[in-house]
Design an enzyme around this catalytic site. Structure first.
Site, PDB file in Angstrom:
ATOM      1  N   ASP A 198       0.876  -1.161   0.000  1.00  0.00           N
ATOM      2  CA  ASP A 198       0.000   0.000   0.000  1.00  0.00           C
ATOM      3  C   ASP A 198       0.925   1.226   0.000  1.00  0.00           C
ATOM      4  OD1 ASP A 198      -2.342   1.597   0.423  1.00  0.00           O
ATOM      5  OD2 ASP A 198      -1.712   1.795   2.518  1.00  0.00           O
TER       6      ASP A 198
ATOM      7  N   ASP B 295      -0.123   5.090   0.837  1.00  0.00           N
ATOM      8  CA  ASP B 295      -0.372   6.075   1.891  1.00  0.00           C
ATOM      9  C   ASP B 295      -0.386   5.385   3.254  1.00  0.00           C
ATOM     10  OD1 ASP B 295      -0.822   8.200  -0.014  1.00  0.00           O
ATOM     11  OD2 ASP B 295      -2.777   7.328  -0.421  1.00  0.00           O
TER      12      ASP B 295
HETATM   13  C1  BG6 Z   1      -5.688   5.904   0.077  1.00  0.00           C
HETATM   14  C2  BG6 Z   1      -5.721   6.843   1.268  1.00  0.00           C
HETATM   15  O1  BG6 Z   1      -4.415   5.389  -0.090  1.00  0.00           O
HETATM   16  O2  BG6 Z   1      -6.060   6.589  -1.101  1.00  0.00           O
HETATM   17  C3  BG6 Z   1      -7.096   7.480   1.374  1.00  0.00           C
HETATM   18  O3  BG6 Z   1      -5.430   6.127   2.448  1.00  0.00           O
HETATM   19  C4  BG6 Z   1      -7.457   8.161   0.063  1.00  0.00           C
HETATM   20  O4  BG6 Z   1      -7.118   8.395   2.438  1.00  0.00           O
HETATM   21  C5  BG6 Z   1      -7.364   7.154  -1.078  1.00  0.00           C
HETATM   22  O5  BG6 Z   1      -8.787   8.675   0.122  1.00  0.00           O
HETATM   23  C6  BG6 Z   1      -7.677   7.770  -2.436  1.00  0.00           C
HETATM   24  O6  BG6 Z   1      -6.670   8.662  -2.765  1.00  0.00           O
HETATM   25  P1  BG6 Z   1      -6.718   9.710  -3.938  1.00  0.00           P
HETATM   26  O7  BG6 Z   1      -5.306  10.225  -3.971  1.00  0.00           O
HETATM   27  O8  BG6 Z   1      -7.089   9.007  -5.186  1.00  0.00           O
HETATM   28  O9  BG6 Z   1      -7.729  10.753  -3.581  1.00  0.00           O
HETATM   29 MG    MG Z   2      -2.831   3.130   3.479  1.00  0.00          MG
END
Ligand code: BG6
Ligand code: MG
Length: 219
Positions: free
Chosen positions: A8, A10
């Site tokens: 993963d 984030d």
């Molecule tokens: C995830 C995060 O990795 O990605 C979430 O933990 C986030 O918080 C999700 O909403 C979607 O991300 P993005 O960058 O497409 O808005």
């Molecule tokens: Mg994550």
């Protein structure tokens, strides 16, 4: 035998949670909506549109799907701009060391993120070189807890789920790994990722040595 790793992004490779928080907070403030860190925690690992639905429900706001899409886009513009300040200094402690070691030891490595911004984040970190395959919110339509993004990564790596270890910091992410038949490493507190095969408080402890010791006979 374990031949690959799926990460993963984030909360595992880098901590974007604060930047997501600030962007959602700005949107919520502009809308006169309530939004705090407790609600932000519920968005961990959750897709952008699922996130705005959670925030809408928290505020009991009557608002059309079309407007929700517009608002999510506004939040994303704020978030993406804030990524400009990210640099190779922003790996979570231990993450870059692990990625380097996996490359050195010849494991296959994929990204398995819900984000549609993974390309920009990886560029800011100069991390693309560590990944054979990028699976993200643009690769599949069903987001975590569905296992699709991890299955996508494994398939592209040419591996079976049981040949891969998934690193995740979100409850929905561990659910997804388990649903797909992957080995799972949880990063974070027990009440969030205690259902992983093995759990570490931070990436610093989740070394290749520690994971190899746990899954022992599979390496
Ligand atoms: C995830 C995060 O990795 O990605 C979430 O933990 C986030 O918080 C999700 O909403 C979607 O991300 P993005 O960058 O497409 O808005
Ligand atoms: Mg994550």
């Amino acid at each position: 035998m374990i031949k690959g790793f799926i990460f993963d992004l984030d909360g595992v490779i880098t901590d974007t949670a604060e930047l997501h928080f600030l962007a959602w907070k700005k949107l919520a403030d502009d809308m006169g909506w309530k939004f705090d860190r407790e609600v932000n925690e519920k968005l961990r690992g959750v897709s952008r549109m699922d996130s705005i639905h959670i925030i809408r429900e928290h505020n009991n706001a009557q608002i059309s799907e079309e407007e929700l899409v517009e608002l999510a886009t506004l939040k994303n513009d704020i978030y993406v701009e804030s990524l400009d300040q990210m640099s190779p200094k922003d790996y979570l402690p231990g993450a870059q060391e692990l990625l380097n070691l996996l490359r050195k030891e010849g494991f296959l490595v994929a990204l398995g993120s819900a984000s549609k911004n993974s390309s920009k984040v990886l560029e800011q970190l100069d991390a693309k070189k560590y990944f054979d395959i990028i699976g993200d919110g643009n690769s599949v339509s069903k987001s975590k807890p569905a296992p699709d993004v991890f299955l996508f990564g494994a398939e592209k790596l040419g591996l079976e789920p049981e040949e891969c270890v998934v690193y995740e910091d979100a409850e929905a992410g561990i659910d997804a790994a388990k649903a797909g038949g992957f080995h799972s490493v949880g990063i974070g507190p027990k009440d969030r990722v205690g259902h992983a095969d093995i759990r570490f408080e931070t990436m610093k402890e989740a070394t290749l040595f520690a994971v190899k010791s746990h899954f022992d006979t599979l390496f």
